[in-house]
Design a protein around this motif. Structure first.
Motif, short mmCIF file in Angstrom:
data_model
loop_
_atom_site.label_atom_id
_atom_site.label_comp_id
_atom_site.label_asym_id
_atom_site.label_seq_id
_atom_site.Cartn_x
_atom_site.Cartn_y
_atom_site.Cartn_z
N LEU A 177 0.83 -1.20 0.00
CA LEU A 177 0.00 0.00 0.00
C LEU A 177 0.86 1.25 0.00
CD1 LEU A 177 -2.85 1.14 0.08
CD2 LEU A 177 -2.76 1.02 2.59
N ARG A 178 1.93 1.25 0.77
CA ARG A 178 2.84 2.41 0.80
C ARG A 178 3.37 2.71 -0.60
NH1 ARG A 178 8.44 0.89 2.99
NH2 ARG A 178 8.38 0.01 0.88
N ASP A 179 3.79 1.68 -1.31
CA ASP A 179 4.35 1.89 -2.65
C ASP A 179 3.29 2.42 -3.61
OD1 ASP A 179 6.74 1.00 -1.66
OD2 ASP A 179 6.63 -0.99 -2.57
N GLU A 180 2.07 1.89 -3.53
CA GLU A 180 1.01 2.34 -4.43
C GLU A 180 0.58 3.78 -4.10
OE1 GLU A 180 0.18 0.82 -7.11
OE2 GLU A 180 1.42 -0.92 -6.63
N ILE A 181 0.51 4.11 -2.82
CA ILE A 181 0.15 5.47 -2.43
C ILE A 181 1.23 6.44 -2.89
CG2 ILE A 181 -0.14 7.03 -0.47
CD1 ILE A 181 -1.58 4.77 0.99
N LYS A 182 2.47 6.08 -2.71
CA LYS A 182 3.57 6.95 -3.15
C LYS A 182 3.48 7.21 -4.64
CE LYS A 182 7.81 5.37 -3.07
NZ LYS A 182 9.12 4.93 -2.53
N THR A 183 3.17 6.17 -5.39
CA THR A 183 3.01 6.32 -6.84
C THR A 183 1.87 7.28 -7.16
OG1 THR A 183 3.85 4.09 -7.24
CG2 THR A 183 2.53 5.08 -8.98
N ALA A 184 0.75 7.13 -6.44
CA ALA A 184 -0.41 7.99 -6.69
C ALA A 184 -0.13 9.45 -6.35
CB ALA A 184 -1.60 7.48 -5.89
N LEU A 185 0.80 9.68 -5.42
CA LEU A 185 1.06 11.04 -4.95
C LEU A 185 2.16 11.75 -5.74
CD1 LEU A 185 0.95 10.40 -1.10
CD2 LEU A 185 -0.65 11.78 -2.40
N LEU A 186 2.86 11.06 -6.61
CA LEU A 186 4.03 11.63 -7.27
C LEU A 186 3.72 12.93 -8.01
CD1 LEU A 186 5.98 8.53 -8.59
CD2 LEU A 186 6.61 10.09 -6.76
N LYS A 187 2.52 13.01 -8.58
CA LYS A 187 2.18 14.21 -9.35
C LYS A 187 1.83 15.40 -8.45
CE LYS A 187 0.64 11.95 -13.58
NZ LYS A 187 -0.46 11.81 -14.54
N ARG A 188 1.73 15.16 -7.17
CA ARG A 188 1.35 16.25 -6.25
C ARG A 188 2.54 16.99 -5.67
NH1 ARG A 188 -3.85 14.78 -2.54
NH2 ARG A 188 -5.36 14.64 -4.23
N GLY A 189 3.72 16.49 -5.86
CA GLY A 189 4.87 17.15 -5.27
C GLY A 189 6.09 16.26 -5.27
N GLY A 190 7.04 16.60 -4.43
CA GLY A 190 8.30 15.87 -4.40
C GLY A 190 8.16 14.46 -3.89
N ILE A 191 9.09 13.62 -4.28
CA ILE A 191 9.07 12.22 -3.87
C ILE A 191 9.19 12.09 -2.36
CG2 ILE A 191 10.31 10.02 -4.02
CD1 ILE A 191 10.99 10.70 -6.88
N GLY A 192 10.00 12.96 -1.74
CA GLY A 192 10.17 12.89 -0.29
C GLY A 192 8.87 13.07 0.44
N GLY A 193 8.10 14.10 0.07
CA GLY A 193 6.80 14.34 0.70
C GLY A 193 5.83 13.22 0.46
N ALA A 194 5.83 12.69 -0.76
CA ALA A 194 4.95 11.58 -1.09
C ALA A 194 5.29 10.36 -0.26
CB ALA A 194 5.06 11.26 -2.59
N ALA A 195 6.58 10.11 -0.10
CA ALA A 195 7.01 8.94 0.66
C ALA A 195 6.58 9.04 2.12
CB ALA A 195 8.53 8.77 0.56
N ARG A 196 6.71 10.23 2.70
CA ARG A 196 6.33 10.40 4.11
C ARG A 196 4.82 10.21 4.31
NH1 ARG A 196 10.26 14.47 3.75
NH2 ARG A 196 8.67 16.05 3.28
N LEU A 197 4.02 10.80 3.41
CA LEU A 197 2.57 10.66 3.53
C LEU A 197 2.14 9.22 3.27
CD1 LEU A 197 -0.17 11.88 4.04
CD2 LEU A 197 -0.24 12.63 1.65
#
Length: 281
Positions: A72-92
């Motif tokens: 789930l973490r990996d899929e959420i990070k993928t979904a968030l990539l267009k919203r900002g930096g990878i670091g922020g996506a990874a934390r959320l």
């Protein structure tokens, strides 16, 4: 293949690539369906576990939860990539994935009440286990409760992928943004539609073909974020084929809505609606 056909295919390929999206920026549908199945096994190992082999149940469950978290973490990070930096996506992604695991016990308690409502409300049910294992309405609500948590955390795409999977399997379309209370039961279920801003109280029962929808969507995106779908208060039963529309429409508690009615205005508490636009106490 002759040279002329090869050139035509080459040209078609070039045209398609001009409209190419970055597919890596979207979650994997099959991965998310796999996560749903793993969550169901984690919540109900007695029903959906295939084999423990020689591994103790506690260790098996811990391993399964780790798989759910990582996937789930990996899929959420993928979904968030267009919203900002990878670091922020990874934390959320990390926060939401672990948050879901921490909420699973609470979701399981909610689902226990939903299963009880299904069993008590259907004389054809022989056990709560039968409801959990076989009822499409229960599966749709199970997926909704998972998707709703993720939706509530502001995660795009993934909740809709989950809800559309349940829709394709059951014929029941529940938007993950809807707010649904305890002891919720959908009997039979096929054709039920519950819109994004629907609010449903406790001890509500729906039959097949019920629509809880928007009165109009002509304004399109201008309506985003506005209350467009009805509110159903506690202890309401809505029979098959009923259509209830509008964000200002409220079905008062302890009411019964008959089959195939069309409602676009509020109904008082303790009311029975019979036939098209007919009200009776």
């Amino acid at each position: 293949m002759d040279m002329d056909k090869r050139k035509i295919i080459q040209k078609i390929s070039t045209n398609l690539l001009e409209q190419h999206h970055d597919f890596a920026a979207f979650p994997g549908t099959e991965n998310i369906i796999g996560i749903i199945n793993k969550i169901r096994a984690a919540i109900y190992p007695e029903y959906f576990i295939e084999s423990l082999e020689s591994k103790p149940l506690a260790l098996w469950l811990q391993s399964l939860l780790e798989d759910i978290y990582t996937g789930l973490r990996d899929e959420i990070k993928t979904a968030l990539l267009k919203r900002g930096g990878i670091g922020g996506a990874a934390r959320l992604a990390d926060k939401v994935s672990m948050g879901l695991l921490e909420h699973l016990a609470g979701i399981k308690r909610m689902l226990k009440k939903d299963a009880e409502a299904g069993f008590k409300g259907d004389p054809a049910a022989q056990s709560i286990g039968e409801v959990i294992l076989t009822y499409p309405g229960f599966f749709a609500v199970f997926v909704y409760r998972i998707a709703h948590f993720i939706f509530s955390q502001g995660i795009p795409l993934i909740p809709r992928i989950m809800s559309e999977h349940a829709h394709s399997v059951t014929g029941i379309d529940i938007h993950p943004g809807a707010a649904i209370g305890e002891y919720f039961f959908i009997d039979h279920g096929t054709g039920v539609v519950i819109g994004e801003t629907t609010v449903i109280g406790n001890h509500v029962k729906l039959y097949q073909g019920v629509t809880l929808g928007a009165l109009s969507t002509k304004s399109g995106q201008k309506l985003a974020g506005k209350k467009r779908h009805p509110t159903i208060e506690d202890n309401v039963t809505i029979y098959s084929g009923a259509t209830i529309l509008g964000g200002e429409t409220i079905i008062g508690k302890n009411s019964t809505i008959g089959g195939n009615v069309f409602i676009v205005e509020s109904i008082h508490q303790n009311t029975t609606v019979k036939g098209a636009k007919q009200k009776g106490k």
